[in-house]
Write a protein that holds these residues in place. Structure first.
Motif, short mmCIF file in Angstrom:
data_model
loop_
_atom_site.label_atom_id
_atom_site.label_comp_id
_atom_site.label_asym_id
_atom_site.label_seq_id
_atom_site.Cartn_x
_atom_site.Cartn_y
_atom_site.Cartn_z
N VAL A 1 0.85 -1.19 0.00
CA VAL A 1 0.00 0.00 0.00
C VAL A 1 0.89 1.24 0.00
N HIS A 2 0.63 2.12 -0.92
CA HIS A 2 1.43 3.35 -1.06
C HIS A 2 0.54 4.57 -0.83
N ARG A 3 1.03 5.52 -0.07
CA ARG A 3 0.32 6.78 0.14
C ARG A 3 0.89 7.82 -0.81
N MET A 4 0.03 8.36 -1.66
CA MET A 4 0.43 9.38 -2.62
C MET A 4 -0.21 10.70 -2.23
N HIS A 5 0.59 11.75 -2.09
CA HIS A 5 0.06 13.07 -1.75
C HIS A 5 -0.26 13.83 -3.02
N LEU A 6 -1.49 14.33 -3.12
CA LEU A 6 -1.91 15.14 -4.25
C LEU A 6 -2.11 16.56 -3.74
N SER A 7 -1.18 17.44 -4.05
CA SER A 7 -1.24 18.81 -3.57
C SER A 7 -2.42 19.55 -4.20
N LYS A 8 -2.78 20.67 -3.59
CA LYS A 8 -3.86 21.49 -4.12
C LYS A 8 -3.55 21.95 -5.54
N ASP A 9 -2.30 22.34 -5.79
CA ASP A 9 -1.91 22.79 -7.14
C ASP A 9 -1.97 21.63 -8.13
N PHE A 10 -1.53 20.45 -7.71
CA PHE A 10 -1.56 19.30 -8.61
C PHE A 10 -2.99 18.95 -8.98
N VAL A 11 -3.91 18.98 -7.99
CA VAL A 11 -5.31 18.69 -8.26
C VAL A 11 -5.90 19.73 -9.21
N ALA A 12 -5.54 21.00 -9.02
CA ALA A 12 -6.03 22.06 -9.91
C ALA A 12 -5.54 21.84 -11.34
N GLN A 13 -4.28 21.44 -11.50
CA GLN A 13 -3.75 21.15 -12.84
C GLN A 13 -4.48 19.97 -13.47
N LEU A 14 -4.77 18.96 -12.67
CA LEU A 14 -5.50 17.79 -13.18
C LEU A 14 -6.88 18.19 -13.69
N LEU B 1 -8.40 1.60 -3.77
CA LEU B 1 -7.94 2.98 -3.79
C LEU B 1 -8.78 3.80 -2.84
N PHE B 2 -8.16 4.37 -1.81
CA PHE B 2 -8.83 5.24 -0.86
C PHE B 2 -8.40 6.68 -1.12
N LEU B 3 -9.38 7.59 -1.17
CA LEU B 3 -9.10 9.01 -1.31
C LEU B 3 -9.55 9.71 -0.04
N VAL B 4 -8.62 10.40 0.62
CA VAL B 4 -8.87 10.99 1.93
C VAL B 4 -8.40 12.45 1.91
N PRO B 5 -9.19 13.38 2.47
CA PRO B 5 -8.70 14.76 2.58
C PRO B 5 -7.40 14.82 3.36
N SER B 6 -6.48 15.65 2.94
CA SER B 6 -5.18 15.75 3.60
C SER B 6 -5.32 16.36 4.99
N THR B 7 -4.43 15.94 5.88
CA THR B 7 -4.39 16.52 7.22
C THR B 7 -3.94 17.98 7.18
N LEU B 8 -3.40 18.45 6.06
CA LEU B 8 -2.95 19.84 5.95
C LEU B 8 -4.13 20.80 5.90
N GLY B 9 -5.29 20.32 5.50
CA GLY B 9 -6.48 21.16 5.46
C GLY B 9 -6.43 22.25 4.43
N ASP B 10 -5.65 22.06 3.37
CA ASP B 10 -5.47 23.11 2.36
C ASP B 10 -6.09 22.75 1.01
N GLY B 11 -6.96 21.73 1.01
CA GLY B 11 -7.56 21.31 -0.24
C GLY B 11 -6.81 20.19 -0.94
N SER B 12 -5.69 19.78 -0.38
CA SER B 12 -4.95 18.65 -0.94
C SER B 12 -5.55 17.34 -0.43
#
Length: 445
Positions: A232-245, A411-422
């Motif tokens: 199991v791998h945890r991948m971080h998707l930043s707010k900017d990366f999500v916006a680009q996607l 595949l689990f998608l979870v809001p980031s603990t950063l609370g910044d939309g990532s």
């Protein structure tokens, strides 16, 4: 991480007037309860100090169970009903003689399972809770609830009520508990969509089915032989990366169309990346199982505070060659169309069809014992569910994560603990596929 179990007990409902109902009542499970996974789902909540003592959290749980009575009951009749007998929930107290920051796993790891009671072996308690205290004063709460009692939204509602009860506040709003009568079939029934081999299938002889599955796996190149274990791998998707996607996925849409959502864009990207990493042949068909909440889709709408399951699935599919060679917007459109198709008419058609399932001896396609999903995926997204509403008085959790769940293709998608939309994506793949996935997962095409 060395977890020491200090106690394990049963917590029963605590009624405000001190008087429990005189007789146990059997409540039939709804058609949506029966079609979902028959297993416990475990979440881990991490809280910084200060935290209330275990005794107050236990009392809050007892009060919440008096309102959400199914959680304190027992499933009976071959998983066709729940007995409201107030038998109670499992409550475990544990300690770790070290700070959370240095002892709690930083990523997906089997050690995470030490923070909640064991959920394999079909435990009789429908809710199991473990409170683990760390030397720094931090608290980990492991919650495991049986999926046939509640979906994600209903579970989040219960957790918020548990927090309110612990803080000695009124439980409001109260749950809507009418699962036995809400989803009645129409007269006459109208089955407008195919549901066999979608939500239900005919049982197959085990031996022949196993041989067929083994042959299929070898044919498309993901047989167990030659592969390492699932990781199991945890991948971080930043707010900017999500916006680009989202921008890339929506770039070819006409001005009259709204852009694809965050969920559609992210799942489209990960579906393509995982499929490419698996190295499957171009002609193989791949599909994604996506949960669709029917609360706002059904007519009349189902209340947000309904206690039970109101979920079916969408299954976007494509052949591998087309999926990986075309832009991410193509995959997003497949997801958009599949999810849009699971509308009120589809939910009503399923209710009418499900009334005849037992007569035909069909079984759910939602199979919790399936260890390998390749070439397919299954997505569990918590992006629209407020699991952070669990607040015992010191504020909500700073971290909410799923338990370690190494089912290949999950595949689990979870809001980031950063609370910044990532967000965080938990991806389970064979080790050799995972290495390729990590190499390509941030390429936007």
């Amino acid at each position: 991480m060395k977890v020491k179990i200090e106690s394990s007990k049963i917590v029963k409902p605590s009624y405000e007037d001190g008087e429990a109902p005189a007789h146990a009542q059997r409540v039939p499970l709804s058609v949506f309860d029966k079609v979902t996974y028959g297993e416990h789902v475990a979440l881990i909540f991490a809280f910084r100090p200060p935290n209330p003592p275990n005794s107050e959290v236990e009392l809050g749980l007892a009060k919440a169970l008096a309102v959400y009575r199914e959680w304190a009951g027992r499933i009976r009749d071959g998983r066709r009903s729940v007995l409201l007998n107030d038998a109670g929930a499992r409550f475990v107290e544990a300690t770790v003689d070290a700070p959370m920051a240095v002892s709690m796993p930083s990523g997906p790891s089997p050690e995470v399972r030490l923070l909640h009671p064991r959920i394999d072996g079909s435990p009789v308690e429908l809710v199991q809770v473990q409170l683990t205290r760390f030397s720094c004063g931090s608290l980990a709460v492991g919650f495991a609830g049986h999926h046939q009692i509640a979906d994600g939204q209903a579970t989040a509602n219960f957790l918020a009520a548990w927090g309110l009860a612990t803080r000695r506040q009124p439980l409001s709003p109260l749950p809507v508990c009418d699962r036995s009568t809400r989803f009645a079939p129409r007269d006459p029934p109208l089955v407008e969509f195919p549901h066999r081999e979608v939500e239900y299938r005919a049982p197959a002889p085990n031996k022949k089915r196993d041989i067929a599955l083994d042959d299929e796996k070898e044919e498309i190149g993901f047989g167990v032989a030659g592969h390492d274990k699932v990781k199991v791998h945890r991948m971080h998707l930043s707010k900017d990366f999500v916006a680009q996607l989202k921008a890339r996925a929506s770039s070819a849409l006409p001005p009259s169309r709204r852009g694809y959502t965050t969920f559609q864009s992210v799942v489209a990207h990960l579906w393509r990346a995982i499929t490419a990493a698996r190295g499957l042949a171009a002609g193989v068909t791949t599909k994604v199982r996506i949960s669709v909440n029917g609360r706002t889709r059904m007519r009349p709408p189902v209340p947000r505070d309904y206690f039970g399951n109101v979920v079916l699935w969408a299954f976007p599919r494509s052949n591998v060659g087309e999926l990986v060679s075309r832009p991410v917007g193509h995959a997003a459109e497949l997801i958009y169309r599949a999810v849009a198709g699971v509308d009120n008419a589809y939910f009503r058609s399923f209710v009418d069809f499900a009334a005849e399932v037992e007569a035909e001896g069909l079984i759910p396609t939602a199979d919790s014992e399936q260890a390998v999903l390749c070439p397919d995926l299954e997505v569990d997204a918590w992006l629209g569910i407020n699991f952070h509403g669990l607040d015992f008085g010191g504020g909500g959790p700073f971290c909410v994560v799923p338990t370690y769940y190494p089912m290949e293709g999950s595949l689990f998608l979870v809001p980031s603990t950063l609370g910044d939309g990532s967000m965080e994506a938990y991806v389970a793949l064979f080790h050799n596929h995972l290495e390729e996935f990590k190499r390509i997962c941030y390429r936007i095409t």
